[in-house]
Design an enzyme around this catalytic site. Structure first.
Site, PDB file in Angstrom:
ATOM      1  N   LYS A 152       0.838  -1.200   0.000  1.00  0.00           N
ATOM      2  CA  LYS A 152       0.000   0.000   0.000  1.00  0.00           C
ATOM      3  C   LYS A 152       0.875   1.253   0.000  1.00  0.00           C
ATOM      4  CE  LYS A 152      -3.852  -1.861   2.745  1.00  0.00           C
ATOM      5  NZ  LYS A 152      -4.939  -1.645   1.778  1.00  0.00           N
TER       6      LYS A 152
ATOM      7  N   ARG B 185     -10.392 -11.445   2.022  1.00  0.00           N
ATOM      8  CA  ARG B 185     -11.257 -12.487   1.454  1.00  0.00           C
ATOM      9  C   ARG B 185     -10.612 -13.864   1.551  1.00  0.00           C
ATOM     10  NH1 ARG B 185     -11.426  -9.282  -4.130  1.00  0.00           N
ATOM     11  NH2 ARG B 185     -11.244  -7.604  -2.603  1.00  0.00           N
TER      12      ARG B 185
HETATM   13  N1  BES Z   1      -8.041  -3.698   4.354  1.00  0.00           N
HETATM   14  C1  BES Z   1      -8.201  -3.333   3.004  1.00  0.00           C
HETATM   15  C2  BES Z   1      -9.500  -2.581   2.727  1.00  0.00           C
HETATM   16  C3  BES Z   1      -9.602  -1.193   3.282  1.00  0.00           C
HETATM   17  C4  BES Z   1      -9.216  -0.115   2.513  1.00  0.00           C
HETATM   18  C5  BES Z   1     -10.145  -0.970   4.512  1.00  0.00           C
HETATM   19  C6  BES Z   1      -9.350   1.161   3.002  1.00  0.00           C
HETATM   20  C7  BES Z   1     -10.273   0.312   5.007  1.00  0.00           C
HETATM   21  C8  BES Z   1      -9.880   1.382   4.245  1.00  0.00           C
HETATM   22  C9  BES Z   1      -8.194  -4.564   2.105  1.00  0.00           C
HETATM   23  O1  BES Z   1      -7.406  -5.601   2.538  1.00  0.00           O
HETATM   24  C10 BES Z   1      -7.701  -4.129   0.758  1.00  0.00           C
HETATM   25  O2  BES Z   1      -6.621  -3.642   0.689  1.00  0.00           O
HETATM   26  N2  BES Z   1      -8.522  -4.284  -0.272  1.00  0.00           N
HETATM   27  C11 BES Z   1      -8.179  -3.870  -1.578  1.00  0.00           C
HETATM   28  C12 BES Z   1      -8.682  -4.900  -2.550  1.00  0.00           C
HETATM   29  C13 BES Z   1      -8.204  -4.703  -3.962  1.00  0.00           C
HETATM   30  C14 BES Z   1      -6.713  -4.888  -4.040  1.00  0.00           C
HETATM   31  C15 BES Z   1      -8.905  -5.690  -4.850  1.00  0.00           C
HETATM   32  C16 BES Z   1      -8.822  -2.509  -1.853  1.00  0.00           C
HETATM   33  O3  BES Z   1      -9.967  -2.310  -1.436  1.00  0.00           O
HETATM   34  O4  BES Z   1      -8.178  -1.667  -2.422  1.00  0.00           O
HETATM   35 ZN    ZN Z   2      -5.391  -5.472   1.974  1.00  0.00          ZN
END
Ligand code: BES
Ligand code: ZN
Ligand code: ZN
Length: 501
Positions: A279, A353
């Site tokens: 990230k 997931r």
């Molecule tokens: N934990 C994150 C989702 C999240 C993002 C929670 C912002 C709270 C605030 C999750 O694990 C994630 O990173 N999801 C990705 C999925 C994508 C790579 C398909 C996302 O939502 O960007």
């Molecule tokens: Zn994530």
């Protein structure tokens, strides 16, 4: 803070009364729920210094009224529902703190409308007080005013006064509000603790400690057991971290064994840096909250047990970090979930997931009546709904109705999102059964839900709650939630849902 409910008014340093709109024909007037106080404040009422608008308040310092040093009047508007009272309680709390009150008397007669509505109203008010009292300051070295504030806070006694104080329904709801808010505060703390102080192992140990004396049985699986149990999703995500994963199982039996349990599943990512698909640095520290789904289903289970509800519950939380060492899962890697389905990890940041896949398989094996899962799953839900409404997914119309009713009764907001075969199709893999990334554009929360659906047992009613937007920092909207910090989203709704089984 200590909250008591009594019939007769007690003395204290602050008297709290309420102002609301009373409609007489076309004429809208401010009404105060204390006659002699209304006389005393006549000038303020006539001069419109006193407002009956919801969230407005007036603090009359040092007016020495009937033995009370200060008087606080809080506006309620024209809707005396439980959410108005929850929010009004936050205003009361803030003012009591500002005058460093040690004891306050809150007059609720005239506010609790009738025997039918009073239970929910009193519950809303007590929840509002205790939720607002939450303050995560344990990591600050106690010096200066910080320490004093905390002391004043914890020693404050709030006496709620109502002629309905001895009514059985009112007493029960008062107690329920107390237990619920305390459970929410317990879960908030789990979320607020940073990744180094809330690892999967610490989470499991904390929960084992917390369930003592509640009748809940806690079982914790370590890495070796997780491997033996074929949980390739949880194991795969944990490979990038030096911290061992944990699989936490809570069982509460409040009903005969013949009654099928309800199952809660929660995402317990104690820190999510994204893995190799790392990230951006900005706000990455917020990813300590990626275990709020887990924390909140744990809080709901604790509350259900403390309320001695006549229901059987199984609650499972897969807990791990998503980090990036030399053994971390790489984009393209293929793992196998507990039910034998294989998946390509095309983005290591879509890890929630993967760990939920195994947990949903395990929950399904327990043949529950219903499965509810909570997860800070997607950034897309934040884009879609912001931080008021939790997006939920279910294809079951009867369950949808139950969810809507439970949220409404709890004072939480939910929004039904689409989940269709289109979304399922987008999650097909190229080399494995599934991909953890959608092949389509947009609908990121729905495609994530479609992935989860592949691990829910045939015919089991299931609803997935994406709390990424509502799990933290919702204080800009809700005065009884921290401005920055975990909110405990969906705990109250989940407990309310449990009443329906
Ligand atoms: N934990 C994150 C989702 C999240 C993002 C929670 C912002 C709270 C605030 C999750 O694990 C994630 O990173 N999801 C990705 C999925 C994508 C790579 C398909 C996302 O939502 O960007
Ligand atoms: Zn994530
Ligand atoms: Zn995550």
């Amino acid at each position: 803070m200590k909250v008591e409910l009594t019939k007769l008014s007690q003395t204290g340093s602050v008297l709290v009364a309420f102002a609301f709109n009373s409609k007489k024909g076309k004429d809208e007037r401010l009404k105060l729920n204390h006659a002699s106080l209304a006389t005393r404040l006549k000038n303020a009422i006539d001069g419109k210094e006193l407002s009956s608008k919801a969230q407005d308040c007036a603090l009359f310092r040092d007016i020495d009224f009937e033995g009370f040093r200060h008087v606080l009047v809080v506006g309620l508007g024209d809707n005396l529902d439980h959410e108005t009272l929850r929010q009004a309680a936050a205003t009361v709390h803030g003012n009591l703190k500002s005058v460093k009150a040690n004891k306050a008397t809150v007059l609720l007669d005239g506010v609790l409308t009738d025997k039918r509505h009073a239970p929910r109203q009193i519950q809303g008010f007590v929840e509002g007080l205790i939720l607002t009292d939450y303050n995560f300051d344990e990591l600050k070295s106690k010096k200066k005013d910080n320490g004093n504030d905390k002391k004043a806070n914890s020693e404050m006694v709030v006496n709620l006064v109502s002629s309905l104080a001895t009514d059985a329904g009112v007493k029960k709801s008062f107690h329920e509000g107390m237990v619920l808010a305390e459970s929410v505060n317990f879960s908030r703390r789990l979320g607020d603790l940073p990744g180094n102080l809330m690892t999967p192992t610490i989470l499991a140990n904390t929960v084992v400690e917390a369930v003592k004396g509640t009748g809940i049985k806690a079982t914790v699986w370590d890495k070796a057991r997780i491997k033996k149990e074929k949980m390739g999703g949880l194991l795969g995500v944990s490979m990038g971290s030096d911290q061992e994963p944990r699989f936490i199982i809570l069982e509460y039996k409040g009903a005969p064994a013949s009654k099928k349990p309800i199952a809660f599943v929660g995402k317990g990512l104690t820190f999510d840096c994204g893995g190799i698909s790392i990230k951006p640095s900005a706000a990455m520290e917020e990813m300590k909250y990626d275990m709020c789904g887990g924390a909140n289903v744990i809080g709901a289970t604790l509350a259900i047990a403390k309320l001695k509800m006549k229901v059987n519950v199984i609650c499972v939380v897969p807990a791990t970090e998503n980090l990036v060492n030399g053994s971390a899962t790489k984009p393209g890697d293929v793992h196998t979930a507990r039910n034998g389905k294989t998946f390509e990890v095309n983005n290591t940041d879509a890890e929630g997931r993967l760990i939920l896949a195994d947990a949903l398989c395990y929950a399904s094996e327990q043949e529950p009546q219903v499965i509810f899962d909570a997860a800070t799953l997607t950034g897309a839900i934040v884009m879609a709904l912001g931080n008021t409404h939790t997006g939920y997914f279910t294809r079951n119309a009867a369950l949808k109705k139950k969810v809507e009713e439970a949220a409404e009764a709890s004072g939480e907001w939910v929004w039904n999102m689409p989940l269709t075969d289109f979304h399922v199709k987008d999650m097909k893999g190229t080399y494995a059964d599934l991909s953890n990334m959608s092949s389509g554009k947009g609908a990121g929360s729905a495609t994530a839900a479609a992935f989860l659906e592949q691990f829910v047992g045939e015919g089991i009613p299931w609803a997935h709650f994406d709390i990424a937007g509502t799990a933290w920092s919702v204080g800009n909207r809700l005065p009884y939630c921290p401005k920055k910090g975990a909110s405990g989203a969906m705990i109250r709704t989940f407990v309310e849902l449990a009443k329906q089984y």
